[in-house]
Design a protein around this motif. Structure first.
Motif, PDB file in Angstrom:
ATOM      1  N   GLN A  40       0.837  -1.204   0.000  1.00  0.00           N
ATOM      2  CA  GLN A  40       0.000   0.000   0.000  1.00  0.00           C
ATOM      3  C   GLN A  40       0.869   1.250   0.000  1.00  0.00           C
ATOM      4  N   ALA A  41       1.956   1.213   0.757  1.00  0.00           N
ATOM      5  CA  ALA A  41       2.864   2.366   0.793  1.00  0.00           C
ATOM      6  C   ALA A  41       3.491   2.603  -0.573  1.00  0.00           C
ATOM      7  N   ARG A  42       3.878   1.529  -1.268  1.00  0.00           N
ATOM      8  CA  ARG A  42       4.458   1.694  -2.612  1.00  0.00           C
ATOM      9  C   ARG A  42       3.458   2.357  -3.551  1.00  0.00           C
ATOM     10  N   PHE A  43       2.212   1.964  -3.442  1.00  0.00           N
ATOM     11  CA  PHE A  43       1.151   2.565  -4.249  1.00  0.00           C
ATOM     12  C   PHE A  43       0.972   4.048  -3.908  1.00  0.00           C
ATOM     13  N   MET A  44       0.923   4.368  -2.626  1.00  0.00           N
ATOM     14  CA  MET A  44       0.610   5.736  -2.209  1.00  0.00           C
ATOM     15  C   MET A  44       1.790   6.690  -2.380  1.00  0.00           C
ATOM     16  N   GLN A  45       2.988   6.156  -2.581  1.00  0.00           N
ATOM     17  CA  GLN A  45       4.161   7.004  -2.780  1.00  0.00           C
ATOM     18  C   GLN A  45       4.369   7.402  -4.238  1.00  0.00           C
ATOM     19  N   ARG A  46       3.614   6.822  -5.144  1.00  0.00           N
ATOM     20  CA  ARG A  46       3.836   7.089  -6.559  1.00  0.00           C
ATOM     21  C   ARG A  46       3.414   8.516  -6.931  1.00  0.00           C
ATOM     22  N   THR A  47       4.088   9.058  -7.928  1.00  0.00           N
ATOM     23  CA  THR A  47       3.819  10.435  -8.362  1.00  0.00           C
ATOM     24  C   THR A  47       3.288  10.512  -9.791  1.00  0.00           C
ATOM     25  N   GLU A  48       3.060   9.360 -10.436  1.00  0.00           N
ATOM     26  CA  GLU A  48       2.581   9.363 -11.817  1.00  0.00           C
ATOM     27  C   GLU A  48       1.169   9.949 -11.920  1.00  0.00           C
ATOM     28  N   ASN A  49       0.786  10.338 -13.130  1.00  0.00           N
ATOM     29  CA  ASN A  49      -0.581  10.835 -13.361  1.00  0.00           C
ATOM     30  C   ASN A  49      -1.617   9.761 -13.077  1.00  0.00           C
ATOM     31  N   GLU A  50      -1.329   8.527 -13.496  1.00  0.00           N
ATOM     32  CA  GLU A  50      -2.267   7.415 -13.317  1.00  0.00           C
ATOM     33  C   GLU A  50      -1.524   6.239 -12.695  1.00  0.00           C
ATOM     34  N   VAL A  51      -2.114   5.657 -11.673  1.00  0.00           N
ATOM     35  CA  VAL A  51      -1.541   4.460 -11.051  1.00  0.00           C
ATOM     36  C   VAL A  51      -2.641   3.427 -10.888  1.00  0.00           C
ATOM     37  N   LEU A  52      -2.358   2.210 -11.331  1.00  0.00           N
ATOM     38  CA  LEU A  52      -3.245   1.073 -11.092  1.00  0.00           C
ATOM     39  C   LEU A  52      -2.624   0.212 -10.000  1.00  0.00           C
ATOM     40  N   TYR A  53      -3.423  -0.129  -8.999  1.00  0.00           N
ATOM     41  CA  TYR A  53      -2.952  -0.913  -7.862  1.00  0.00           C
ATOM     42  C   TYR A  53      -3.781  -2.184  -7.743  1.00  0.00           C
ATOM     43  N   GLY A  54      -3.107  -3.314  -7.579  1.00  0.00           N
ATOM     44  CA  GLY A  54      -3.851  -4.550  -7.328  1.00  0.00           C
ATOM     45  C   GLY A  54      -3.476  -5.658  -8.260  1.00  0.00           C
ATOM     46  N   GLY A  55      -4.492  -6.312  -8.803  1.00  0.00           N
ATOM     47  CA  GLY A  55      -4.276  -7.460  -9.657  1.00  0.00           C
ATOM     48  C   GLY A  55      -4.732  -8.744  -9.021  1.00  0.00           C
ATOM     49  N   ALA A  56      -4.893  -8.776  -7.709  1.00  0.00           N
ATOM     50  CA  ALA A  56      -5.378  -9.974  -7.012  1.00  0.00           C
ATOM     51  C   ALA A  56      -6.242  -9.528  -5.850  1.00  0.00           C
ATOM     52  N   ALA A  57      -6.930 -10.485  -5.248  1.00  0.00           N
ATOM     53  CA  ALA A  57      -7.808 -10.167  -4.115  1.00  0.00           C
ATOM     54  C   ALA A  57      -7.001 -10.092  -2.821  1.00  0.00           C
ATOM     55  N   GLY A  58      -7.495  -9.277  -1.895  1.00  0.00           N
ATOM     56  CA  GLY A  58      -6.935  -9.277  -0.555  1.00  0.00           C
ATOM     57  C   GLY A  58      -5.706  -8.425  -0.355  1.00  0.00           C
ATOM     58  N   GLY A  59      -5.365  -7.571  -1.330  1.00  0.00           N
ATOM     59  CA  GLY A  59      -4.162  -6.754  -1.196  1.00  0.00           C
ATOM     60  C   GLY A  59      -4.373  -5.429  -0.493  1.00  0.00           C
ATOM     61  N   GLY A  60      -5.575  -5.190   0.031  1.00  0.00           N
ATOM     62  CA  GLY A  60      -5.843  -3.928   0.720  1.00  0.00           C
ATOM     63  C   GLY A  60      -6.047  -2.765  -0.223  1.00  0.00           C
ATOM     64  N   LYS A  61      -6.626  -3.042  -1.391  1.00  0.00           N
ATOM     65  CA  LYS A  61      -6.761  -2.016  -2.420  1.00  0.00           C
ATOM     66  C   LYS A  61      -7.724  -0.909  -2.015  1.00  0.00           C
ATOM     67  N   SER A  62      -8.912  -1.291  -1.548  1.00  0.00           N
ATOM     68  CA  SER A  62      -9.944  -0.295  -1.252  1.00  0.00           C
ATOM     69  C   SER A  62      -9.531   0.600  -0.093  1.00  0.00           C
ATOM     70  N   ASP A  63      -8.902   0.013   0.932  1.00  0.00           N
ATOM     71  CA  ASP A  63      -8.423   0.822   2.051  1.00  0.00           C
ATOM     72  C   ASP A  63      -7.456   1.897   1.565  1.00  0.00           C
TER      73      ASP A  63
END
Length: 484
Positions: A20-43
């Protein structure tokens, strides 16, 4: 995840796990996070929306396909937002959180394609899509146009979560997953022309950050059985939801599909093969699905002595944007088709049997498309195809099934990139569960179906035993990635 830890004498309401931290640290215009269930995406998504709530004119939007699907997200915000911002208020009528600064986070849905116009004229500094594969490209791209600043000093960006599968699987995979290895920044230069004629170049960036249940230690600690739940799913769902496999997903129509470069030469256990010289006595078919604002599709097929069909060439009228046609008129399409045949040694001078969507013979609004093309200087003759949908779909299944010798009855040259891209991504319709969803990029499917119906097969009598693949988790560890 929610916790009872203390930091600086205050309770910790939520803290990110590593993925989740890797996702939230990104600075790109568009970021897709996930690919599988249970990774804490919605949180991660609902917390990310809080990043700028101290700015009075900040406006955020969190969106799902239907409003009932938003309830879980709204429940999460009740747990997370209220303890941190006691004076924040949620309005259940407008589905909006208003923060002490005046900043707002809205929750919206887009159940039907025309619903995107409900957002016309709106501006959102942040847009978060939950389950992006439930949206079409047209819906996503329209809302991207609403991603703009409401005032000075806000950061304007888009974030999304997704699992494999759904009507948007194909374009999401093509945009975020296929072009580069996970975690690789993709840069796109886009050009616009100003009223004074100046060309303005803009830089757009995007990235895919993968996650699986193995990245969510808190979930595995709180619910150890969840891993077993995912592992016990049917194989396609297991690959998608446990391992984040984008080549296998719930709702996939043609689960028989296999593209294995290791077998391109021996032509066994793969639907994709290398091109080879077509013998002169083989029959050649040409399938056609007309399109103008949507892509038109032409496929050429060779039939061998055993009745096996090979897709040997394609012409696809797409701009490069998913499901967007080049707006070529029928006569121009006829010229493009004829030029393709004259320039291809496998097709030049051959007798070609053309079969097309019966709609091109419709004369209710004047001269039919078929008549225009037959009278054009690039004379094309078509026979009306059999448009019986379910029978045509079953012919696909019969053709894709592997025979006892490991070979299917339909194979595709690896130069037919659009067939290889679109056919595996087709999903079932929610309203007609036996048929494919016709809102997808299904034009190649349609023209191929007309050719298959001219060459019908009976159902295979036996199901061959296919070699077992390696464990998907191990395959993921061994995978090599290439830019395309």
């Amino acid at each position: 995840m929610a916790a009872q830890r203390m930091r600086d004498g205050r309770p910790v309401i939520w803290s990110p796990q590593p993925a989740q931290a890797r996702f939230m640290q990104r600075t790109e215009n568009e970021v897709l996070y996930g690919g599988a269930a249970g990774g804490g995406k919605s949180d991660a998504l609902v917390i990310e929306a809080l990043r700028q709530v101290e700015i009075p004119h900040y406006r955020g939007l969190i969106i799902r396909k239907t409003f009932p699907q938003l309830r879980e997200l709204i429940d999460k915000t009740m747990r997370y937002y209220k303890p941190v911002f006691p004076k924040a208020r949620y309005n259940s009528s407008t589905h909006c959180w208003t923060f002490p600064s005046g900043a707002k986070i809205y929750f919206g849905s887009l159940n039907h394609a025309q619903d995107r116009y409900n957002y016309q004229g709106q501006a959102y500094d942040f847009i978060g899509f939950d389950e992006l594969t439930h949206f079409t490209w047209e819906e996503y791209s329209y809302l991207l146009s609403r991603n703009r600043p409401n005032g000075p000093d806000t950061r304007v960006y888009t974030r999304a979560t997704a699992n494999p599968g759904g009507i948007g699987h194909g374009w999401v995979k093509a945009r975020f997953v296929s072009p580069a290895p996970p975690g690789t920044r993709m840069v796109q230069m886009v050009k616009a022309k100003a009223p004074d004629g100046r060309e303005i170049m803009q830089r757009r960036t995007r990235i895919f950050i993968p996650s699986t249940v193995f990245d969510n230690a808190a979930l595995l600690e709180n619910d150890p059985g969840y891993l077993g739940t995912l592992a016990a799913l049917p194989e396609a769902e297991k690959k998608a939801l446990l391992y984040g496999d984008w080549d296998s997903f719930t709702g996939q129509v043609f689960t028989e599909w296999k593209n294995d470069p290791a077998h391109y030469d021996d032509q066994r256990w793969t639907h994709v093969i290398r091109p080879f010289r077509i013998p002169g006595h083989w029959k050649i078919w040409r399938g056609y699905d007309f399109g103008y604002s949507k892509p038109f599709s032409v496929g050429w097929y060779a039939a061998d002595e055993e009745g096996r069909l090979y897709r040997i060439r394609e012409l696809y009228g797409c701009t490069g944007t998913p499901n967007e046609g080049i707006k070529a008129d029928p006569v121009k399409q006829a010229r493009m088709i004829r030029e393709a045949e004259e320039n291809d040694p496998m097709l030049r001078g051959r007798t070609i049997l053309g079969v097309a969507d019966p709609a091109i013979f419709n004369e209710s609004q004047g001269e039919s498309i078929a008549a225009m093309q037959e009278k054009s200087p690039n004379f094309l003759h078509w026979a009306p195809g059999d448009h019986t949908r379910l029978a045509g779909k079953m012919q696909f299944h019969y053709r894709l099934a592997f025979q006892a010798d490991g070979r299917p009855m339909l194979q595709v040259f690896n130069t037919c990139k659009h067939f290889i891209r679109t056919i595996p991504n087709l999903v079932y319709s929610e309203s007609n569960v036996e048929d494919i969803d016709t809102d997808q990029e299904d034009h190649i499917y349609d023209e191929c179906r007309y050719v298959l119906m001219e060459n019908p097969l009976s159902p295979p009598r036996t199901e061959p035993v296919q070699p077992m693949p390696d464990d998907p988790l191990e395959l993921g560890k061994k995978a090599r990635f290439f830019r395309v």
